[in-house]
Design an enzyme around this catalytic site. Structure first.
Site, mmCIF file in Angstrom:
data_model
loop_
_atom_site.group_PDB
_atom_site.id
_atom_site.type_symbol
_atom_site.label_atom_id
_atom_site.label_comp_id
_atom_site.label_asym_id
_atom_site.label_seq_id
_atom_site.Cartn_x
_atom_site.Cartn_y
_atom_site.Cartn_z
ATOM 1 N N ASP B 92 0.906 -1.144 0.183
ATOM 2 C CA ASP B 92 -0.097 0.118 0.025
ATOM 3 C C ASP B 92 0.689 1.162 0.015
ATOM 4 O O ASP B 92 2.058 0.997 0.047
ATOM 5 C CB ASP B 92 -0.989 -0.077 1.155
ATOM 6 C CG ASP B 92 -0.154 0.057 2.553
ATOM 7 O OD1 ASP B 92 0.969 0.310 2.528
ATOM 8 O OD2 ASP B 92 -0.944 -0.142 3.576
ATOM 9 N N GLY B 95 -0.657 5.781 2.869
ATOM 10 C CA GLY B 95 -1.671 6.695 3.040
ATOM 11 C C GLY B 95 -2.639 6.383 4.233
ATOM 12 O O GLY B 95 -2.928 7.047 5.101
ATOM 13 N N PHE B 96 -3.308 5.261 3.992
ATOM 14 C CA PHE B 96 -4.214 4.792 5.007
ATOM 15 C C PHE B 96 -4.007 4.904 6.484
ATOM 16 O O PHE B 96 -4.779 5.474 7.228
ATOM 17 C CB PHE B 96 -4.511 3.460 4.473
ATOM 18 C CG PHE B 96 -5.977 2.858 5.120
ATOM 19 C CD1 PHE B 96 -7.338 3.389 5.141
ATOM 20 C CD2 PHE B 96 -5.717 2.059 6.380
ATOM 21 C CE1 PHE B 96 -8.544 3.033 5.639
ATOM 22 C CE2 PHE B 96 -6.943 1.662 7.108
ATOM 23 C CZ PHE B 96 -7.943 1.967 7.055
ATOM 24 N N ASP B 266 -7.707 -7.744 0.010
ATOM 25 C CA ASP B 266 -6.699 -7.990 1.207
ATOM 26 C C ASP B 266 -7.363 -7.757 2.348
ATOM 27 O O ASP B 266 -8.195 -6.767 2.618
ATOM 28 C CB ASP B 266 -5.392 -7.207 1.092
ATOM 29 C CG ASP B 266 -5.606 -5.617 1.371
ATOM 30 O OD1 ASP B 266 -6.371 -4.873 0.689
ATOM 31 O OD2 ASP B 266 -5.204 -5.530 2.685
ATOM 32 N N CYS B 304 -11.264 -29.130 6.165
ATOM 33 C CA CYS B 304 -10.316 -28.327 6.230
ATOM 34 C C CYS B 304 -9.143 -29.228 6.141
ATOM 35 O O CYS B 304 -9.065 -30.501 6.887
ATOM 36 C CB CYS B 304 -9.965 -27.157 7.106
ATOM 37 S SG CYS B 304 -8.474 -26.118 6.856
ATOM 38 N N CYS B 306 -5.988 -27.967 6.573
ATOM 39 C CA CYS B 306 -4.716 -27.354 7.358
ATOM 40 C C CYS B 306 -4.060 -28.084 8.717
ATOM 41 O O CYS B 306 -4.863 -29.009 8.874
ATOM 42 C CB CYS B 306 -4.931 -25.893 7.952
ATOM 43 S SG CYS B 306 -5.968 -25.891 9.449
ATOM 44 N N CYS B 309 -6.415 -28.478 11.728
ATOM 45 C CA CYS B 309 -7.495 -29.412 11.456
ATOM 46 C C CYS B 309 -7.318 -30.996 11.169
ATOM 47 O O CYS B 309 -7.988 -31.826 11.890
ATOM 48 C CB CYS B 309 -8.448 -28.957 10.387
ATOM 49 S SG CYS B 309 -9.305 -27.194 10.582
ATOM 50 N N HIS B 335 -4.836 -21.851 9.939
ATOM 51 C CA HIS B 335 -6.493 -22.276 9.424
ATOM 52 C C HIS B 335 -7.295 -21.280 8.527
ATOM 53 O O HIS B 335 -7.569 -21.644 7.687
ATOM 54 C CB HIS B 335 -7.245 -22.859 10.557
ATOM 55 C CG HIS B 335 -8.623 -23.010 10.254
ATOM 56 N ND1 HIS B 335 -9.032 -24.106 9.621
ATOM 57 C CD2 HIS B 335 -9.576 -22.315 10.608
ATOM 58 C CE1 HIS B 335 -10.521 -23.753 9.218
ATOM 59 N NE2 HIS B 335 -10.562 -22.787 9.935
#
Lengths: 378, 378
Positions: B92, B95-96, B266, B304, B306, B309, B335
């Site tokens: 980015d 700025g944010f 994102d 899942c 991962c 899991c 996960h």
């Protein structure tokens, strides 16, 4: 089914290379066991722990009996399944942590009553209950409940404390349910007094255990006294049983312990140091928080194959610790465990080649290499 | 050398499946980009992030310019090397975060002056400096510096804020050094006003960018207003350029965003939620700290793959969070990122099969399955 046992593979002076057979797999010795206090080696997945070469981990009965509770772990299939560690697990008896509670605990001839450091709930730990908890956890290697004699102690104090531990050792032996490939280890006490250590060895070998731990060391007596105590203890232990030095230690302690005939070690040092930014390396101990690393593109340890060293710079590790990013402790714990495992592997290979002494000298000389390494004390 | 670009692979209504070509590799879209604020996706090794299926991550210019500093990252070989992410990185503009500093910052026509939230040091961020910093970081996709218009804003406020952003967008375009496979994205502003969003799209397409982001959303306007704004913005963006909805969002936001023609997202949500014990699952959102999980041998999400899991129970995750063990955030972040990636993959496959609407309905119905899932709000 596997019969629990330890086979000698080679010897170099008092040092031994061997193979430990357990219900959950074999383990090459000398071995360092990472500490997985609360069913997790802090900051590491079980896969990451395995990737360092570790084949056996330690669990803490005190912590697990409080949270999540031994009965709950049993209902969930045991500690191996709970923490994804199908390999061997050694559990301590809970005694060491309970004795450290000070005013929160009361010792009597039958056991110890204490309050949880978490919520004040009262618990009772006896030889029988400690063995039962470790059984519920499905511990591969169960430790007897003992009193870790505080240091310093007078001869009389150390004797009476040791004798209490020996009575409890017999009760633990009686309470332990034998299963193929599982073991109960006795624990030698006697502070730094050679006669008491010898008596303790005799008492334990009379009872008979699958392995023998040396307790009551690394509690403030210093490395020289620890090594002297090892030298007057190890000769009184059976040749054909594994020997475990509890709660030890620095890399230098491991070199000295193996040279004196110890096969097994555990310590929070590599994991705790990793969480606070300190790295054990072949070139010395580094503190990754130090500004000297901020722009350094070199790896933490050029001799290491862990993810921290193969994928990142010292500058990156420094950045992670400065920003309190969780990946800092993750990577540096990984590195430190890898360093400890490679040190043990190096010692084992050196024993096989009958060159442990020169390996130890080279290793100690290496620790003086890094310019920062010289200045950082543990 | 790769020319930066986006190719359409399939469409289903307004939704698009595509392929993004970059100097650091191709990325299938629609895509979710995990946030790696300070050169680390919090609690994850880069290998772990890759294992979830993620192929592009985001870095935050504001955080990196303060620590370790853009010049230092450049001296260390760029952000890819620093954080072990050879794949594409989007940064980015800074700025944010700077605009969020409130009293610590002063906005003028040329840029913004602010004090670091860490130590009060004064910095200046202009369109030129933001582009320079992102160049030093070696960002694959550079974002223009803009003002994220606060919500709510009057039409007049939103218009003048948007016009400032459009002037800065032109300066960023001029400052950006084109390189093969690298991109500069413009950012549409205009709050929730359709006419301003259209004007902003026109202004940006007149300048010309490799991709177009939709900014100023997910700032309190609510999902309905966000979706309406997407519907009156996306039609004014070029068909053949990637579209990126910044800082969004929940799994439901992603379903709605993709259906309205967004290609890239994102958000800190999966990583932040993972650190605080909340799990996104195919059956709903769970809070692993809740006592109902304490004895549950079931995995967090049976659908899942991962490590949390496939290797552990809900009871284990609950235990880790109750004990504040680092492995809890590590496993649950893993996960959640896996869940987000599999949701995006599911949407892409559904677009290829022209069944995105039914996929979205099935996915939303699934979230009502878990008995706890119904009660937990985000």
């Amino acid at each position: 089914m596997t019969v629990f046992g330890w086979d000698s593979v080679a010897a170099d002076g008092a040092a031994r290379a061997g193979l430990l057979h357990t219900a959950h797999g074999d383990v090459e010795t000398p071995v360092f066991m990472p500490v997985g206090t609360a069913a997790t080696v802090k900051a590491m997945t079980a896969d990451a722990v395995r990737s360092t070469g570790a084949r056996i981990v330690l669990g803490n009965t005190y912590h697990l009996m409080l949270r999540p509770g031994a009965e709950r772990v049993a209902a969930l299939g045991g500690l191996h399944r709970f923490m994804d560690w199908p390999g061997p697990i050694l559990t301590d008896s809970g005694g060491f942590q309970v004795m450290s509670l000070g005013k929160l605990r009361t010792l009597d001839a039958e056991g110890v009553t204490f309050r949880s450091h978490l919520d004040g709930t009262q618990y009772r730990l006896t030889p029988g209950r400690s063995i039962e908890i470790q059984h519920l956890l499905d511990s591969t290697i169960t430790m007897v409940l003992d009193e870790c004699t505080p240091f310093p102690a007078t001869h009389a104090e150390a004797e009476s404390s040791m004798e209490l531990s020996m009575r409890w050792a017999a009760r633990c032996r009686a309470a332990f349910q034998a299963r193929e490939g599982y073991a109960l280890f006795g624990i030698v006490q006697g502070s730094i007094f050679p006669d008491l250590r010898e008596k303790s060895c005799m008492a334990l070998t009379n009872i008979g255990f699958e392995g023998y731990a040396i307790g009551g060391l690394a509690v403030g007596e210093g490395q020289a006294a620890m090594f002297e105590t090892l030298e007057c203890t190890v000769p009184h232990l059976p040749e054909n049983r594994p020997r475990y030095l509890m709660g030890v230690g620095t890399p230098d302690d491991l070199l000295g312990g193996v040279a004196r005939g110890v096969d097994m070690f555990d310590c929070v040092m590599p994991t705790r140091a990793g969480r606070t930014g300190r790295a054990f390396t072949s070139r010395g101990i580094l503190n990754m928080r130090n500004a000297c690393h901020a722009q350094d593109p070199a790896p933490v340890d050029p001799a290491c194959t862990c993810p921290a060293c193969t994928k990142h710079s010292r500058a990156y590790l420094h950045h992670l610790f400065r920003c309190d990013e969780m990946l800092g402790p993750v990577l540096l714990t990984w590195h430190n465990l890898m360093y400890y495992q490679s040190l043990m592997r190096g010692m084992r290979e050196a024993i096989l080649d009958r060159r442990l002494q020169s390996f130890a000298e080279e290793t100690r000389n290496g620790w003086k290499t890094d310019k920062e390494g010289k200045d950082v004390l543990f």
